[in-house]
Design a protein around this motif. Structure first.
Motif, PDB file in Angstrom:
ATOM      1  N   GLU A  12       0.810  -1.220   0.000  1.00  0.00           N
ATOM      2  CA  GLU A  12       0.000   0.000   0.000  1.00  0.00           C
ATOM      3  C   GLU A  12       0.847   1.275   0.000  1.00  0.00           C
ATOM      4  N   ASN A  13       1.849   1.327   0.864  1.00  0.00           N
ATOM      5  CA  ASN A  13       2.584   2.576   1.081  1.00  0.00           C
ATOM      6  C   ASN A  13       3.952   2.636   0.426  1.00  0.00           C
ATOM      7  N   GLY A  14       4.515   1.497   0.104  1.00  0.00           N
ATOM      8  CA  GLY A  14       5.865   1.474  -0.448  1.00  0.00           C
ATOM      9  C   GLY A  14       6.896   1.235   0.634  1.00  0.00           C
ATOM     10  N   MET A  15       8.143   1.262   0.220  1.00  0.00           N
ATOM     11  CA  MET A  15       9.264   1.043   1.134  1.00  0.00           C
ATOM     12  C   MET A  15       9.963   2.375   1.371  1.00  0.00           C
ATOM     13  N   TYR A  16      10.328   2.614   2.615  1.00  0.00           N
ATOM     14  CA  TYR A  16      11.047   3.833   2.941  1.00  0.00           C
ATOM     15  C   TYR A  16      12.539   3.640   2.683  1.00  0.00           C
ATOM     16  N   TYR A  17      13.189   4.713   2.274  1.00  0.00           N
ATOM     17  CA  TYR A  17      14.635   4.679   2.100  1.00  0.00           C
ATOM     18  C   TYR A  17      15.208   6.046   2.428  1.00  0.00           C
ATOM     19  N   ASN A  18      16.462   6.059   2.834  1.00  0.00           N
ATOM     20  CA  ASN A  18      17.285   7.254   2.997  1.00  0.00           C
ATOM     21  C   ASN A  18      18.712   6.787   3.224  1.00  0.00           C
ATOM     22  N   SER A  19      19.577   7.651   3.701  1.00  0.00           N
ATOM     23  CA  SER A  19      20.974   7.256   3.867  1.00  0.00           C
ATOM     24  C   SER A  19      21.152   6.215   4.963  1.00  0.00           C
ATOM     25  N   VAL A  20      20.187   6.091   5.865  1.00  0.00           N
ATOM     26  CA  VAL A  20      20.258   5.112   6.947  1.00  0.00           C
ATOM     27  C   VAL A  20      19.445   3.865   6.612  1.00  0.00           C
ATOM     28  N   LEU A  21      18.252   4.054   6.065  1.00  0.00           N
ATOM     29  CA  LEU A  21      17.373   2.936   5.715  1.00  0.00           C
ATOM     30  C   LEU A  21      17.757   2.402   4.341  1.00  0.00           C
ATOM     31  N   SER A  22      18.482   1.329   4.320  1.00  0.00           N
ATOM     32  CA  SER A  22      18.955   0.767   3.056  1.00  0.00           C
ATOM     33  C   SER A  22      18.020  -0.355   2.595  1.00  0.00           C
ATOM     34  N   GLN A  23      17.581  -0.286   1.366  1.00  0.00           N
ATOM     35  CA  GLN A  23      16.773  -1.340   0.754  1.00  0.00           C
ATOM     36  C   GLN A  23      17.619  -1.971  -0.348  1.00  0.00           C
ATOM     37  N   TYR A  24      17.382  -3.250  -0.646  1.00  0.00           N
ATOM     38  CA  TYR A  24      18.247  -3.959  -1.582  1.00  0.00           C
ATOM     39  C   TYR A  24      18.415  -3.222  -2.912  1.00  0.00           C
ATOM     40  N   LEU A  25      17.325  -2.877  -3.567  1.00  0.00           N
ATOM     41  CA  LEU A  25      17.446  -2.260  -4.890  1.00  0.00           C
ATOM     42  C   LEU A  25      18.179  -0.924  -4.803  1.00  0.00           C
ATOM     43  N   ILE A  26      17.909  -0.179  -3.763  1.00  0.00           N
ATOM     44  CA  ILE A  26      18.555   1.126  -3.590  1.00  0.00           C
ATOM     45  C   ILE A  26      20.065   0.958  -3.425  1.00  0.00           C
ATOM     46  N   SER A  27      20.477  -0.035  -2.666  1.00  0.00           N
ATOM     47  CA  SER A  27      21.898  -0.181  -2.363  1.00  0.00           C
ATOM     48  C   SER A  27      22.687  -0.942  -3.425  1.00  0.00           C
ATOM     49  N   ASP A  28      22.033  -1.746  -4.262  1.00  0.00           N
ATOM     50  CA  ASP A  28      22.795  -2.617  -5.166  1.00  0.00           C
ATOM     51  C   ASP A  28      22.381  -2.512  -6.638  1.00  0.00           C
ATOM     52  N   PHE A  29      21.579  -1.515  -7.000  1.00  0.00           N
ATOM     53  CA  PHE A  29      21.087  -1.455  -8.383  1.00  0.00           C
ATOM     54  C   PHE A  29      22.209  -1.308  -9.405  1.00  0.00           C
ATOM     55  N   GLU A  30      23.319  -0.673  -9.013  1.00  0.00           N
ATOM     56  CA  GLU A  30      24.430  -0.479  -9.952  1.00  0.00           C
ATOM     57  C   GLU A  30      25.063  -1.806 -10.361  1.00  0.00           C
ATOM     58  N   ASN A  31      24.954  -2.828  -9.502  1.00  0.00           N
ATOM     59  CA  ASN A  31      25.546  -4.128  -9.792  1.00  0.00           C
ATOM     60  C   ASN A  31      24.614  -5.044 -10.591  1.00  0.00           C
ATOM     61  N   LEU A  32      23.396  -4.601 -10.830  1.00  0.00           N
ATOM     62  CA  LEU A  32      22.449  -5.408 -11.594  1.00  0.00           C
ATOM     63  C   LEU A  32      22.587  -5.106 -13.082  1.00  0.00           C
ATOM     64  N   LYS A  33      22.395  -6.125 -13.877  1.00  0.00           N
ATOM     65  CA  LYS A  33      22.452  -5.957 -15.331  1.00  0.00           C
ATOM     66  C   LYS A  33      21.055  -5.602 -15.838  1.00  0.00           C
ATOM     67  N   ILE A  34      20.689  -4.347 -15.566  1.00  0.00           N
ATOM     68  CA  ILE A  34      19.410  -3.807 -16.032  1.00  0.00           C
ATOM     69  C   ILE A  34      19.717  -2.698 -17.020  1.00  0.00           C
ATOM     70  N   SER A  35      18.690  -2.261 -17.713  1.00  0.00           N
ATOM     71  CA  SER A  35      18.894  -1.240 -18.746  1.00  0.00           C
ATOM     72  C   SER A  35      19.457   0.044 -18.142  1.00  0.00           C
ATOM     73  N   ASN A  36      20.212   0.751 -18.939  1.00  0.00           N
ATOM     74  CA  ASN A  36      20.770   2.025 -18.491  1.00  0.00           C
ATOM     75  C   ASN A  36      19.670   3.026 -18.162  1.00  0.00           C
ATOM     76  N   LEU A  37      18.575   2.964 -18.894  1.00  0.00           N
ATOM     77  CA  LEU A  37      17.451   3.866 -18.635  1.00  0.00           C
ATOM     78  C   LEU A  37      16.871   3.624 -17.242  1.00  0.00           C
ATOM     79  N   LEU A  38      16.675   2.370 -16.882  1.00  0.00           N
ATOM     80  CA  LEU A  38      16.154   2.038 -15.555  1.00  0.00           C
ATOM     81  C   LEU A  38      17.158   2.426 -14.477  1.00  0.00           C
ATOM     82  N   LYS A  39      18.435   2.140 -14.704  1.00  0.00           N
ATOM     83  CA  LYS A  39      19.467   2.533 -13.737  1.00  0.00           C
ATOM     84  C   LYS A  39      19.481   4.044 -13.541  1.00  0.00           C
ATOM     85  N   GLU A  40      19.411   4.778 -14.649  1.00  0.00           N
ATOM     86  CA  GLU A  40      19.451   6.237 -14.558  1.00  0.00           C
ATOM     87  C   GLU A  40      18.230   6.778 -13.827  1.00  0.00           C
ATOM     88  N   ASN A  41      17.071   6.173 -14.051  1.00  0.00           N
ATOM     89  CA  ASN A  41      15.852   6.575 -13.359  1.00  0.00           C
ATOM     90  C   ASN A  41      16.010   6.368 -11.849  1.00  0.00           C
TER      91      ASN A  41
END
Length: 145
Positions: A12-41
């Motif tokens: 319903e609300n989503g996941m919170y993130y900031n410099s202290v609250l680390s979520q997997y995608l937020i912290s490791d998206f650069e290491n995933l082989k996803i499109s550059n457009l998605l990474k840039e977004n």
């Protein structure tokens, strides 16, 4: 029960993130082989502390990238896949987190091995994506001060 309430809140609300609250995608998206457009977004929203959504259309690409990331980690020289000696000596401690991937069972011990912990975070994130797919809802990230 706690897990279902937690998943319901995230749906319903989503996941919170900031410099202290680390979520997997937020912290490791650069290491995933996803499109550059998605990474840039993702990068742009994180760098500007914006709330954002990952649309359902991107889930398949992310899921494939997550599987590729797990495969990379399983081949990492610091990963002990079966922990056979440790499981024999300490069966409750090292045999309690089996993980099946492509028909093979691996054993994780997230408190001792950083790679195991990262694999476990990926598995949890994959489960979260599955829940969002079942509910037909995008994955929301909310920046929280």
């Amino acid at each position: 029960m706690y897990k279902s309430k937690y998943l319901g809140r995230i749906l319903e609300n989503g996941m919170y993130y900031n410099s202290v609250l680390s979520q997997y995608l937020i912290s490791d998206f650069e290491n995933l082989k996803i499109s550059n457009l998605l990474k840039e977004n993702i990068r742009t929203n994180i760098n500007t502390n914006q709330s954002f959504e990952i649309p359902l259309l991107d889930f398949n690409e992310i899921q494939i990238a997550l599987d590729q990331r797990i495969e990379e980690l399983l081949k990492h020289p610091d990963f002990n896949p079966f922990k056979e000696e440790l499981r024999q000596r300490f069966p409750e401690q090292y045999g309690s987190q089996p993980f099946e991937f492509h028909g093979k069972t691996y054993y994780l011990h997230t408190k001792t091995f950083p790679i195991d912990s990262l694999i476990d975070r990926i598995i949890d994130f994959k489960g979260l994506l599955e829940e969002h797919l079942k509910a037909n809802k995008p994955l929301k990230y909310q920046y929280k001060e």
